[in-house]
Design a protein around this motif. Structure first.
Motif: not given
Length: 221
Positions: A12-14, A74-85, A97-110
Motif C-alpha cells: 500500500l505504501a508503495s 495537514p494530516v490525512l488519516l488512513l485506517t481500516a476501521r470505519d466506526a464513527w468513534s 481528513d480521514y480515509l477508510v481502506k480500501p480507497f482509490r489512489m486518486d482520492e488520496v491525491v485530491m
C-alpha cells in the motif's frame, strides 16, 4: 510539495507513493510510528498521510505528539476501521481528513491537494498571479490561458511560490519542499530550477530577494 507517508503495509505504501510521485509530489516514507513521528517532528512537510494501525507507536499517539509540539502540517488519516468513534478519536487528536481502506489512489491525491491549498489560506481551487494561474485541485498551471508544461521539480518550486504568491519563500524552504529526504542535493539546484522557470513564465515574474529566497509576482502584463 513534499509529503510524509507513514504506512506499514509495504504494498500500500508503495502504491500511494507511486501515485503521489506521478502527480509531482516529493514523498518520504516511514513504516512505523516511531520513525514517522520523528520525521514529522524534525522535517518540513506540506502534509502527512498517517495510518492509524502502525507498529511500535500507533498513529493517534504520533498525531497527538505532533500537535502538542505545535506541528500544524495537514494530516490525512488512513485506517481500516470505519466506526464513527474511531473517526471522532482521530479528529480530536488533530486530524484534518480521514480515509477508510480500501480507497482509490486518486482520492488520496485530491484530498491532499485540498488540504495543502486550505492550509496555505486559499479557499478557491484556482489561484492567479497576473497571467499565471494554478488549479490547486487538479495540479495544473496555465500561462495566459495556455497549459504550462513543467518537470516535477519545476512544478514543486512553482506550486510553492504560487501558494504564497507575493510573499518571499526562503531558499531553504524551497529545498525542503522539492527534494525527498534521501536526495543528494546540489547547492545550486534551486537556482537552476528557478532559471528554467523564468524562461517559461517570464524572468520578471520570479524576483530574487538576496540572502533570503524568491518571490512570485504578477510581473509585467
Amino acid at each position: 510539495m513534499r509529503v510524509l507517508l507513514v504506512e506499514d503495509d509495504a504494498a500500500l505504501a508503495s502504491g500511494i507513493a507511486k501515485a503521489l510521485r506521478a502527480e509531482n509530489f516529493a514523498v518520504d516514507v516511514a513504516t512505523n510510528g516511531e520513525d514517522g513521528g520523528h520525521l514529522g517532528a524534525t522535517e518540513r512537510y506540506d502534509a502527512a498521510v498517517l495510518d492509524l494501525g502502525l507498529p511500535i507507536r500507533d498513529g493517534i499517539s504520533v498525531l497527538r505528539d505532533w500537535r502538542a509540539e505545535g506541528r500544524d502540517l495537514p494530516v490525512l488519516l488512513l485506517t481500516a476501521r470505519d466506526a464513527w468513534s474511531d473517526k471522532v478519536e482521530g479528529f480530536k487528536a488533530g486530524a484534518d481528513d480521514y480515509l477508510v481502506k480500501p480507497f482509490r489512489m486518486d482520492e488520496v491525491v485530491m484530498r491532499l491537494r485540498a488540504l495543502v491549498r486550505r492550509a496555505a489560506g486559499h479557499a478557491a481551487a484556482r489561484i492567479a498571479c497576473g497571467p499565471l494561474s494554478f488549479d490547486a485541485q487538479l495540479g495544473t498551471f496555465e500561462l495566459e490561458g495556455l497549459p504550462l508544461k513543467l518537470t516535477a521539480f519545476e512544478w514543486r518550486v512553482l506550486s510553492a511560490l504560487m501558494l504564497r504568491r507575493e510573499v518571499v519563500v526562503e531558499r531553504g524552504d524551497l529545498i525542503e519542499r522539492v527534494y525527498e529526504g534521501d536526495a543528494d542535493v546540489d547547492s545550486n539546484s534551486i537556482e537552476v530550477i528557478v532559471g528554467r522557470l523564468r524562461r517559461k513564465i517570464g524572468a520578471e515574474r520570479i524576483e530574487t530577494v538576496r540572502g533570503r529566497g524568491y518571490r512570485l509576482t504578477a510581473g509585467a502584463a
